[in-house]
Motif scaffolding. Structure first.
Motif, short mmCIF file in Angstrom:
data_model
loop_
_atom_site.label_atom_id
_atom_site.label_comp_id
_atom_site.label_asym_id
_atom_site.label_seq_id
_atom_site.Cartn_x
_atom_site.Cartn_y
_atom_site.Cartn_z
N ALA A 104 34.21 4.58 39.41
CA ALA A 104 33.04 4.30 38.58
C ALA A 104 31.75 4.70 39.30
CB ALA A 104 33.00 2.82 38.21
N GLU A 105 31.70 4.44 40.62
CA GLU A 105 30.50 4.75 41.39
C GLU A 105 30.29 6.26 41.50
OE1 GLU A 105 31.06 2.60 45.02
OE2 GLU A 105 31.07 0.66 44.00
N ILE A 106 31.38 7.01 41.59
CA ILE A 106 31.27 8.48 41.62
C ILE A 106 30.79 8.98 40.25
CG2 ILE A 106 32.56 10.64 41.80
CD1 ILE A 106 34.39 9.17 43.82
N ALA A 107 31.39 8.43 39.18
CA ALA A 107 31.05 8.86 37.83
C ALA A 107 29.61 8.55 37.48
CB ALA A 107 31.98 8.20 36.82
N THR A 135 27.44 -4.88 42.39
CA THR A 135 26.05 -4.50 42.67
C THR A 135 25.89 -3.02 43.02
OG1 THR A 135 25.38 -6.73 43.31
CG2 THR A 135 24.11 -4.92 44.23
N PRO A 136 26.75 -2.42 43.87
CA PRO A 136 26.57 -0.99 44.17
C PRO A 136 26.57 -0.11 42.93
CG PRO A 136 28.08 -1.99 45.74
CD PRO A 136 27.84 -3.01 44.68
N LEU A 137 27.43 -0.41 41.96
CA LEU A 137 27.47 0.39 40.75
C LEU A 137 26.17 0.24 39.96
CD1 LEU A 137 28.96 2.22 38.75
CD2 LEU A 137 29.91 0.14 37.69
N VAL A 138 25.67 -0.98 39.85
CA VAL A 138 24.42 -1.22 39.12
C VAL A 138 23.28 -0.44 39.77
CG1 VAL A 138 22.72 -2.96 38.46
CG2 VAL A 138 25.16 -3.49 38.29
N LEU A 139 23.20 -0.47 41.08
CA LEU A 139 22.12 0.22 41.78
C LEU A 139 22.23 1.74 41.62
CD1 LEU A 139 21.94 -1.90 45.07
CD2 LEU A 139 20.46 -2.03 43.05
N LEU A 140 23.44 2.27 41.61
CA LEU A 140 23.63 3.70 41.39
C LEU A 140 23.22 4.09 39.97
CD1 LEU A 140 27.02 4.33 43.20
CD2 LEU A 140 24.86 5.50 43.68
N CYS A 141 23.55 3.24 39.00
CA CYS A 141 23.16 3.51 37.61
C CYS A 141 21.64 3.49 37.48
CB CYS A 141 23.80 2.50 36.66
SG CYS A 141 25.58 2.73 36.41
N LYS A 142 20.98 2.56 38.16
CA LYS A 142 19.51 2.53 38.15
C LYS A 142 18.94 3.80 38.76
CE LYS A 142 16.93 -0.92 39.08
NZ LYS A 142 16.24 -2.05 39.74
N LYS A 143 19.53 4.22 39.86
CA LYS A 143 19.03 5.39 40.58
C LYS A 143 19.14 6.66 39.72
CE LYS A 143 20.02 8.22 44.68
NZ LYS A 143 20.88 8.34 45.89
N HIS A 144 20.25 6.83 39.03
CA HIS A 144 20.50 8.06 38.28
C HIS A 144 20.12 7.96 36.80
CE1 HIS A 144 22.59 10.03 41.61
NE2 HIS A 144 23.24 8.90 41.83
N GLY A 145 19.62 6.80 36.37
CA GLY A 145 19.29 6.63 34.95
C GLY A 145 20.52 6.62 34.07
N THR A 146 21.64 6.14 34.60
CA THR A 146 22.91 6.11 33.87
C THR A 146 23.05 4.81 33.09
OG1 THR A 146 23.92 7.43 35.63
CG2 THR A 146 25.42 6.32 34.10
N ARG A 151 24.64 -11.03 33.73
CA ARG A 151 23.70 -11.81 34.54
C ARG A 151 23.41 -11.12 35.88
NH1 ARG A 151 27.47 -16.20 33.02
NH2 ARG A 151 26.62 -17.19 31.14
N ILE A 152 24.44 -10.54 36.48
CA ILE A 152 24.25 -9.82 37.74
C ILE A 152 23.33 -8.62 37.52
CG2 ILE A 152 25.41 -8.46 39.52
CD1 ILE A 152 27.88 -10.28 39.06
N ALA A 153 23.58 -7.86 36.46
CA ALA A 153 22.77 -6.68 36.18
C ALA A 153 21.31 -7.08 35.94
CB ALA A 153 23.33 -5.93 34.98
N ARG A 154 21.10 -8.13 35.20
CA ARG A 154 19.73 -8.57 34.92
C ARG A 154 19.03 -9.03 36.20
NH1 ARG A 154 17.89 -10.03 29.82
NH2 ARG A 154 16.78 -11.81 30.72
N SER A 155 19.79 -9.67 37.09
CA SER A 155 19.17 -10.13 38.34
C SER A 155 18.70 -8.96 39.20
CB SER A 155 20.17 -10.99 39.13
OG SER A 155 21.21 -10.19 39.68
N LEU A 156 19.26 -7.77 38.95
CA LEU A 156 18.87 -6.55 39.67
C LEU A 156 17.91 -5.71 38.84
CD1 LEU A 156 22.44 -5.67 41.00
CD2 LEU A 156 20.55 -6.59 42.35
N ASN A 157 17.39 -6.32 37.77
CA ASN A 157 16.41 -5.67 36.88
C ASN A 157 16.96 -4.37 36.29
OD1 ASN A 157 13.92 -5.66 35.57
ND2 ASN A 157 12.99 -4.31 37.11
N TYR A 158 18.23 -4.40 35.93
CA TYR A 158 18.88 -3.27 35.26
C TYR A 158 19.21 -3.69 33.84
CZ TYR A 158 22.42 0.22 34.06
OH TYR A 158 23.15 1.20 33.44
#
Length: 488
Positions: free
Chosen positions: A6-9, A51-62, A97-104
């Protein structure tokens, strides 16, 4: 299924899908009971891995779809919530809830199940939970997973997806059939077509208090009138209003076959319980489980055995001749007011056949039945639905959404489907079909029983559930399903 993949994708595709049931948690039943402390530890573990996946999605606009599947709830969720819609919702909410806590917030959610009842309850509960907790809702992707093929797959999908769209819930949809993928899109289009240019409802119902819970199934309490209502399975009415003379051979289309040699009727599992004959009566001896409903005027003239009268709305209250056993009253949903309810209360011969000519007929009928429930009036209710769509595919959707949606809320003691075959432009079903429908009577009868089967209120045949996504990668799922059907 795999966080690493998922993190690669997330750095390549526009949207990733995460299944909370198996992204971090597993379904191995290695631990059945969780203490509160152990449960919170598992939440922390999910946060660490997600969390790593959420941060990657934020970074790439995914974008991300958090997609709960009823069939893959984790051990941990099952241990606390069981195999329930509430468990499905909490499974997704933990990740949200986790995603929201990371402002995603670039998130879509889904609550898929092969059971339309569980699916509808889960989506409704998810909306309620998001509003309670966040005071806002994220977009929702609707679908009945492992819906099957043929009529079953289409009807189950239409009931689940359509019932929610009728509630104003849902932003994207997917129909999952055990057929070639190209057959899924036309079903989606037929469902969505119902809501094109849907006019706003100008009838104000005020502040409605619900006499039922939209989050759990409980069949409406009703009186027993013959074999209708109470704990009896919902009855099926076969509409022969437009037929000429009704003959024994015609009954083969609704589950009855007469053997002249033995002078006996054989009765199928999907045999209708009632025939509406309009202004006609039947001249032959009926099968033991079948009765005729005819217009009151004709019934009063002949009063034949096995025949019951149908009154039109308030006509019943001024009529001089009534049946001492059963009186059917056809009534438009808007006519069910306080005076009408008071008039039918306490009469244990009445069966209401409620219909609506409005585009939003489901809501009108649901509101009418809710009025009966608020007044503690337990008259049995047959849900009457007429489709004016021009193709048999569209009619299948119409019947499934409007009648099926009401049965999901526990509001039906019977089903009565109607149409005018003379106005249909196409009478051919797209894709696979397993139920023989040589004419319109057979189509309506098959559809009635299929709807009741899909909402789990009357089981009349074996149901086949298969997962198109997984199966296509391993073997020919369509061919295998057909082989299984042929020997079961």
């Amino acid at each position: 299924f795999t966080p690493n993949a998922a993190e690669i994708a997330a750095g390549i595709v526009e949207k990733v899908r995460v299944n909370p049931g198996n992204y971090v948690d597993k379904k191995k039943f290695e631990q059945i009971e969780y203490s509160d402390a152990e449960y919170l530890e598992e939440i922390d573990r999910i946060r660490e891995r997600f969390t790593p996946l959420v941060l990657l999605c934020k970074k790439h606009g995914t974008a991300m779809r958090i997609g709960t599947n009823h069939g893959s709830l984790s051990d941990r969720i099952m241990s606390r919530y069981g195999d329930t819609a509430k468990g499905m919702v909490e499974s997704a909410m933990e990740f949200l809830r986790i995603a929201r806590s990371l402002n995603y917030h670039n998130i879509v959610l889904s609550m898929k199940s092969s059971n339309p009842l569980v699916m509808v309850q889960a989506y409704r509960l998810l909306v309620h939970q998001m509003m309670e907790e966040f005071n806002e809702c994220y977009p929702l992707h609707l679908g009945v997973t492992e819906a099957g093929d043929g009529e079953d797959g289409r009807i189950k999908s239409a009931i689940g997806i359509g019932s929610l769209l009728e509630d104003g819930i849902g932003d994207t949809i997917r129909v999952s059939l055990t057929e070639d993928p190209e057959f899924e899109i036309p079903v989606c289009k037929d469902i969505v077509k119902r809501y094109e240019d849907m006019p706003a409802d100008t009838v104000s119902s005020g502040n409605v208090r619900l006499a039922y819970s939209p989050f759990e199934y409980r069949r409406r309490e009703s009186n027993e009138v013959k074999n209708i209502g109470a704990r009896n399975v919902p009855v099926v009415v076969a509409d022969f209003m437009q037929a000429g003379e009704i003959l024994p051979d015609h009954l083969v289309n609704i589950g009855y076959r007469y053997d002249a040699i033995t002078d006996k009727w054989s009765i199928g599992d999907a045999a209708a319980d009632l025939i509406y004959s309009g202004d006609k009566t039947v001249s032959f001896e009926l099968p033991g489980t079948l009765r005729i409903v005819c217009d009151h005027k004709r019934w009063a003239e002949e009063r034949k055995f096995g025949h019951y009268p149908l009154f039109q709305g308030k006509e019943f209250f001024s009529a001089t001749g009534r049946s001492p056993e059963v009186n059917f009253v056809a009534v438009e949903a808007e006519e069910i007011s306080g005076d009408f309810i008071a008039a039918v209360n306490g009469d244990y011969t009445i069966v209401l056949c409620i219909y609506s000519n409005a585009r939003n007929g489901l809501q009108r009928i649901r509101l009418a039945v809710n009025r009966l429930m608020q007044a503690s009036v337990h008259v049995p209710v047959i849900i009457a639905v007429e489709s004016h769509s021009k193709t048999i595919d569209e009619q299948l959707i119409d019947f499934s959404v409007q009648a099926g949606g009401l049965f999901l809320d526990g509001m039906g003691d019977g089903i009565w489907l109607m149409n005018d075959p003379g106005k249909m432009e196409s009478k051919m079903v797209t894709g696979r079909t397993y139920l023989q429908a040589s004419n319109n009577h057979a189509f309506l009868n098959n559809t009635s029983f299929s709807i009741l089967q899909a909402v789990r209120t009357r089981i009349s045949r074996t149901e086949y559930i298969s997962c198109p996504s997984c199966g296509r990668t391993l073997f020919d799922l369509q061919e295998t399903t057909t082989r299984i059907r042929s020997v079961t």
